[in-house]
Every structure is written in C-alpha cells, then in structure tokens.
Write a protein that holds these residues in place. Structure first.
Motif, PDB file in Angstrom:
ATOM      1  N   VAL A 296      25.050  40.059  41.595  1.00 10.74           N
ATOM      2  CA  VAL A 296      23.692  40.240  42.109  1.00 10.74           C
ATOM      3  C   VAL A 296      22.925  41.114  41.129  1.00 10.74           C
ATOM      4  CG1 VAL A 296      22.262  41.136  43.981  1.00 10.74           C
ATOM      5  CG2 VAL A 296      24.455  40.054  44.510  1.00 10.74           C
ATOM      6  N   GLY A 297      21.726  40.700  40.776  1.00  8.71           N
ATOM      7  CA  GLY A 297      20.871  41.502  39.900  1.00  8.71           C
ATOM      8  C   GLY A 297      21.055  41.175  38.438  1.00  8.71           C
ATOM      9  N   SER A 298      22.270  41.324  37.927  1.00 11.00           N
ATOM     10  CA  SER A 298      22.549  40.971  36.535  1.00 11.00           C
ATOM     11  C   SER A 298      24.023  40.637  36.401  1.00 11.00           C
ATOM     12  CB  SER A 298      22.178  42.110  35.576  1.00 11.00           C
ATOM     13  OG  SER A 298      22.971  43.254  35.823  1.00 11.00           O
ATOM     14  N   SER A 299      24.342  39.843  35.382  1.00  7.85           N
ATOM     15  CA  SER A 299      25.720  39.429  35.153  1.00  7.85           C
ATOM     16  C   SER A 299      26.529  40.586  34.568  1.00  7.85           C
ATOM     17  CB  SER A 299      25.748  38.250  34.181  1.00  7.85           C
ATOM     18  OG  SER A 299      25.520  38.698  32.849  1.00  7.85           O
ATOM     19  N   PRO A 300      27.855  40.438  34.464  1.00  9.35           N
ATOM     20  CA  PRO A 300      28.672  41.500  33.863  1.00  9.35           C
ATOM     21  C   PRO A 300      28.250  41.863  32.447  1.00  9.35           C
ATOM     22  CG  PRO A 300      30.069  39.980  35.060  1.00  9.35           C
ATOM     23  CD  PRO A 300      28.698  39.373  35.042  1.00  9.35           C
ATOM     24  N   TRP A 301      27.562  40.955  31.750  1.00 13.69           N
ATOM     25  CA  TRP A 301      27.076  41.250  30.403  1.00 13.69           C
ATOM     26  C   TRP A 301      25.586  41.571  30.395  1.00 13.69           C
ATOM     27  CZ3 TRP A 301      29.602  37.124  26.668  1.00 13.69           C
ATOM     28  CH2 TRP A 301      30.980  37.391  26.565  1.00 13.69           C
ATOM     29  N   GLY A 302      25.019  41.853  31.556  1.00 13.13           N
ATOM     30  CA  GLY A 302      23.611  42.223  31.616  1.00 13.13           C
ATOM     31  C   GLY A 302      22.654  41.055  31.574  1.00 13.13           C
ATOM     32  N   TYR A 323      31.094  35.604  29.814  1.00 14.56           N
ATOM     33  CA  TYR A 323      31.739  36.755  30.437  1.00 14.56           C
ATOM     34  C   TYR A 323      32.855  36.344  31.389  1.00 14.56           C
ATOM     35  CZ  TYR A 323      28.461  35.223  33.966  1.00 14.56           C
ATOM     36  OH  TYR A 323      27.749  34.437  34.840  1.00 14.56           O
ATOM     37  N   LEU A 324      32.815  35.103  31.915  1.00 10.28           N
ATOM     38  CA  LEU A 324      33.848  34.669  32.862  1.00 10.28           C
ATOM     39  C   LEU A 324      35.239  34.779  32.249  1.00 10.28           C
ATOM     40  CD1 LEU A 324      33.876  31.906  35.422  1.00 10.28           C
ATOM     41  CD2 LEU A 324      35.594  31.731  33.624  1.00 10.28           C
ATOM     42  N   PHE A 325      35.334  34.546  30.932  1.00 15.16           N
ATOM     43  CA  PHE A 325      36.639  34.556  30.280  1.00 15.16           C
ATOM     44  C   PHE A 325      37.220  35.960  30.168  1.00 15.16           C
ATOM     45  CE2 PHE A 325      35.091  30.423  29.342  1.00 15.16           C
ATOM     46  CZ  PHE A 325      36.211  29.627  29.173  1.00 15.16           C
ATOM     47  N   GLU A 326      36.395  36.995  30.322  1.00 14.39           N
ATOM     48  CA  GLU A 326      36.942  38.350  30.344  1.00 14.39           C
ATOM     49  C   GLU A 326      37.565  38.677  31.692  1.00 14.39           C
ATOM     50  OE1 GLU A 326      34.315  41.382  28.994  1.00 14.39           O
ATOM     51  OE2 GLU A 326      34.359  40.679  26.926  1.00 14.39           O
ATOM     52  N   ASN A 327      37.291  37.844  32.692  1.00  8.82           N
ATOM     53  CA  ASN A 327      37.843  38.075  34.025  1.00  8.82           C
ATOM     54  C   ASN A 327      39.012  37.157  34.359  1.00  8.82           C
ATOM     55  OD1 ASN A 327      35.827  40.018  34.570  1.00  8.82           O
ATOM     56  ND2 ASN A 327      34.388  38.410  35.143  1.00  8.82           N
ATOM     57  N   TYR A 328      39.172  36.073  33.587  1.00  7.50           N
ATOM     58  CA  TYR A 328      40.199  35.079  33.910  1.00  7.50           C
ATOM     59  C   TYR A 328      40.936  34.604  32.661  1.00  7.50           C
ATOM     60  CZ  TYR A 328      37.989  34.565  38.496  1.00  7.50           C
ATOM     61  OH  TYR A 328      37.477  34.804  39.749  1.00  7.50           O
ATOM     62  N   VAL A 329      42.251  34.400  32.809  1.00 11.65           N
ATOM     63  CA  VAL A 329      43.000  33.572  31.874  1.00 11.65           C
ATOM     64  C   VAL A 329      42.728  32.128  32.289  1.00 11.65           C
ATOM     65  CG1 VAL A 329      45.299  32.931  31.038  1.00 11.65           C
ATOM     66  CG2 VAL A 329      44.786  35.328  31.597  1.00 11.65           C
ATOM     67  N   VAL A 330      42.357  31.275  31.329  1.00  5.60           N
ATOM     68  CA  VAL A 330      41.950  29.905  31.649  1.00  5.60           C
ATOM     69  C   VAL A 330      42.894  28.922  30.965  1.00  5.60           C
ATOM     70  CG1 VAL A 330      40.075  28.221  31.602  1.00  5.60           C
ATOM     71  CG2 VAL A 330      39.548  30.663  31.834  1.00  5.60           C
ATOM     72  N   MET A 331      43.533  28.066  31.764  1.00  5.41           N
ATOM     73  CA  MET A 331      44.464  27.066  31.237  1.00  5.41           C
ATOM     74  C   MET A 331      43.899  25.667  31.446  1.00  5.41           C
ATOM     75  SD  MET A 331      48.515  26.352  32.122  1.00  5.41           S
ATOM     76  CE  MET A 331      48.250  26.127  33.894  1.00  5.41           C
ATOM     77  N   TYR A 332      43.850  24.894  30.362  1.00  7.38           N
ATOM     78  CA  TYR A 332      43.438  23.494  30.399  1.00  7.38           C
ATOM     79  C   TYR A 332      44.685  22.634  30.232  1.00  7.38           C
ATOM     80  CZ  TYR A 332      38.787  25.416  29.231  1.00  7.38           C
ATOM     81  OH  TYR A 332      37.617  26.128  29.207  1.00  7.38           O
TER      82      TYR A 332
END
Length: 371
Positions: A296-302, A323-332
């Motif tokens: 809300v207001g701004s993303s984790p990277w502002g 910024y989503l990738f700093e919160n999750y390990v992503v497997m394809y």
C-alpha cells in the motif's frame, strides 16, 4: 546477415556427450542494490575460453540476448524491439555468437554454445550506439531469460546442455539479498524440485504454453511459454473502490520498482482500472487464493501502481516488478509447466534450501589443451 538457424547447439552437443547425467550449472547473479531495472546482473563471455566477460541485465521479462558487445555499426539494423510502453526502440541485426556464462572474474561456468543467434544492437531510437561500450546502466545489454522467443531468437538458458537425469528449467535465487551475490541454477535435479516444492509457503502456478518453439539443448527445439507466464488476479485501489482482474503475469527481474498493468486498447486506463490510484494498493493473488505480492502506498523499492493503455486485449498483462525476486526463490520447471514461488525461508529451513540450491559447486569448464 544470414541467421544461424539450427546451429545453436553444435558445440554444446559435443559437450553433452561427455557430461555427467546429473549435470546442472550454478551461475552467480550479482545484485547491485540500486533498485532499478538493472538491479540483477549476469556475466557473459563471447570468447571460446570464457575470458573478458562483461555484465548484462539478467531479464526474465525479455526473450533473448541483446548486446552492444562486438557489434558492427556499419551494418544496418534488420529489425527493432521495444519493452513495456514502447520507448526506447532498439534497432538490431542478428548474428551467431559463441556464448558462455561466467563469474564476475571471467571464470567459465557453462560450456560455450557456438553460433547462438544474438540481437546485435546498433541503434537506440534511431541513433547509432557505440560498439563494446557500456550502456547508461553500466551493462552491455539485456540477457533475456524469458521463454517467449522464437525458433531462431530465444534465451541462451534453454540451449545449454544439461545431464540426462536433470530436467529442463532453472531457479532464480536472489531472495533476501539487497546487494551482493545470488544464484541462477540451470537444470533441475529431483532433489531441487522436491525441496522447493515442499518448502513452507511454496506457491505453484501453471505456466502458459505459447504454442511456439524455442531453441533447446543440442540444437533441438522445445515448447515455449507466453511472456505472461502464468495467470494471477491483480487488485488495485481506484477512486471508485477496489478493482480486480485476472491477467497474464510477467515475473520480471528487469521489471524495476513499479507494479505495472498493461491493459486495454485505449490511450487512458480503461474499464475496470479507470481512476486507479498510483499511491494506492496493489496485490497479486494465485488462482488458489494465495496472495504473494501486496503493498500500500509504494512498492518495496519505492515504486507505485501504473496502468498503461494502448494494449491489444490479447496482450493484457501485469508486471510483478523486479522486487518480487528479493522476496521469493523462483523455480521454472519447463517439463511440468509449473512455476514455483518459495518465500524467503525462516532460518530453520534455510539450510535445507542451501543444500539443494545455493551451495551447488559450479561446474567450471576447463578447455583441454591439444597435444
């Protein structure tokens, strides 16, 4: 300039004949901490011995490699490419290059893939771009890790040879790293798949096939996926209240700080997102109702919410932001068509993940000298 069609994996094929059945590769991803579209960088060499590697934006929202390294500015561009809202416009010609992934110190990690079709950028917005000179963001171009390319121009990641016991796919792990070094694992072992799939809080999304073919290991073709690799529900705050829509979702390391919705065949935010609040709320939710991105207001990277019109209905999509990738390990997992998001683990589970993903010793390729 003739395309190097069908030859992308010739050198890699010879390597594959001797590769260990469980062969995968772990390549460093360098996190700059700048919270910009070039926040994640990977080093690529165009030399047979892996030397003189330079940084590229590691971009899961782009389909192939765009480079200014080794370009010939006397060759006129044969095609153009744009990102996002259409600015800037990159003019390029296609040339087969010998490419490998390395560390920042030019230590070779993957085998060389010879004659791999690469977009050689010679113009930006119609202006000539100097050859082998870093761009404004300090990189030499865009290392596309997206899966929506073509049979003649697609990501190097799927062209690298892996062991016969490994599955096609890769893991992007920069979770919890605001600056420093993360990891890209190319090729999936069953242990990696099981560990990430069964991790606490793991979210699985079905990946959308594009129906197109892209370059695969050893010169063969494999099934590609759409740019919006999975469908999620995006919800934002508008002047009229909360608005939601199910949209194809781009999980984009090059996405930058904003949550961006590309929507509708209009020059203004149309329909459901009309009157959206840039400094309002933004969330992404899986089909199973699990919210994995919310602020809300701004993303984790502002950053803020953005809605960009002039999109054909078939191209409606939402970009998660880098910024989503700093919160999750992503497997394809390309063979099961599943994208798995694993939240930054608690200390009790971090060691287990490290064994499966983080501490895999890179397979450093050493060229044998000829006697």
């Amino acid at each position: 300039m003739a395309l190097a069609i069908g030859a992308a994996g010739m050198a890699a094929s010879a390597w594959a004949q001797a590769v260990d059945p469980d062969q995968t590769y772990t390549v460093p991803i360098y996190v700059t901490g700048s919270h910009s579209p070039a926040n994640y960088q990977i080093y690529v060499s165009q030399n047979a011995d892996g030397s003189d590697a330079v940084p590229y934006l590691f971009d899961t929202g782009s389909p192939n490699m765009f480079t200014v390294q080794g370009t010939n500015t006397s060759i006129a561009p044969t095609n153009t490419f744009v990102f996002g809202d259409g600015d800037p416009v990159y003019g390029y010609y296609v040339e087969g290059r010998s490419l490998s992934l390395t560390t920042k110190a030019s230590v070779q990690v993957t085998p060389v893939v010879s004659n791999f079709n690469t977009a050689m950028v010679v113009q930006i917005n119609g202006n000539t771009v100097a050859s082998s000179t870093p761009l404004a963001d300090g990189t030499y171009g865009d290392f596309g890790a997206g899966l929506y390319g073509t049979s003649t121009l697609s990501t190097l990641l799927t062209a690298l040879p892996i062991g016969s016991n490994a599955r096609l796919g890769y893991v992007v792990n920069v979770a919890g790293i605001s600056s420093g070094e993360g990891a890209l694992t190319i090729g999936l072992t069953q242990q990696t798949i099981d560990t990430l799939t069964n991790s606490p809080g793991a979210i699985q999304l079905h990946m959308n096939h594009s129906g197109d073919q892209i370059q695969g290991p050893d010169g063969r073709l494999i099934t590609g996926y759409l740019k919006g690799v999975a469908v999620t529900t995006v919800t934002v705050q508008t002047a009229e209240g909360v608005a939601s829509a199910d949209l194809a979702t781009v999980f984009d390391t090059g996405g930058g700080p904003n949550g961006v919705i590309y929507y509708g065949n209009s020059s203004t935010p149309p329909g459901v997102f009309d009157g959206y609040l840039p400094n309002g709320s933004f969330s992404l939710t899986s089909p199973d109702g699990e919210t994995f991105d919310s602020w809300v207001g701004s993303s984790p990277w502002g950053g803020s919410v953005a809605v960009i019109g002039n999109q054909a209905p078939s191209e409606n999509r939402v970009n998660s932001g880098g910024y989503l990738f700093e919160n999750y390990v992503v497997m394809y997992d390309l063979e099961s068509a599943v994208l798995t998001l694993v939240p930054v683990p608690e200390p009790s589970t971090w060691t287990l993940l490290a064994v499966a993903v983080l501490l895999v010793v890179p397979a450093v390729i050493r060229r044998k000298s000829r006697g």
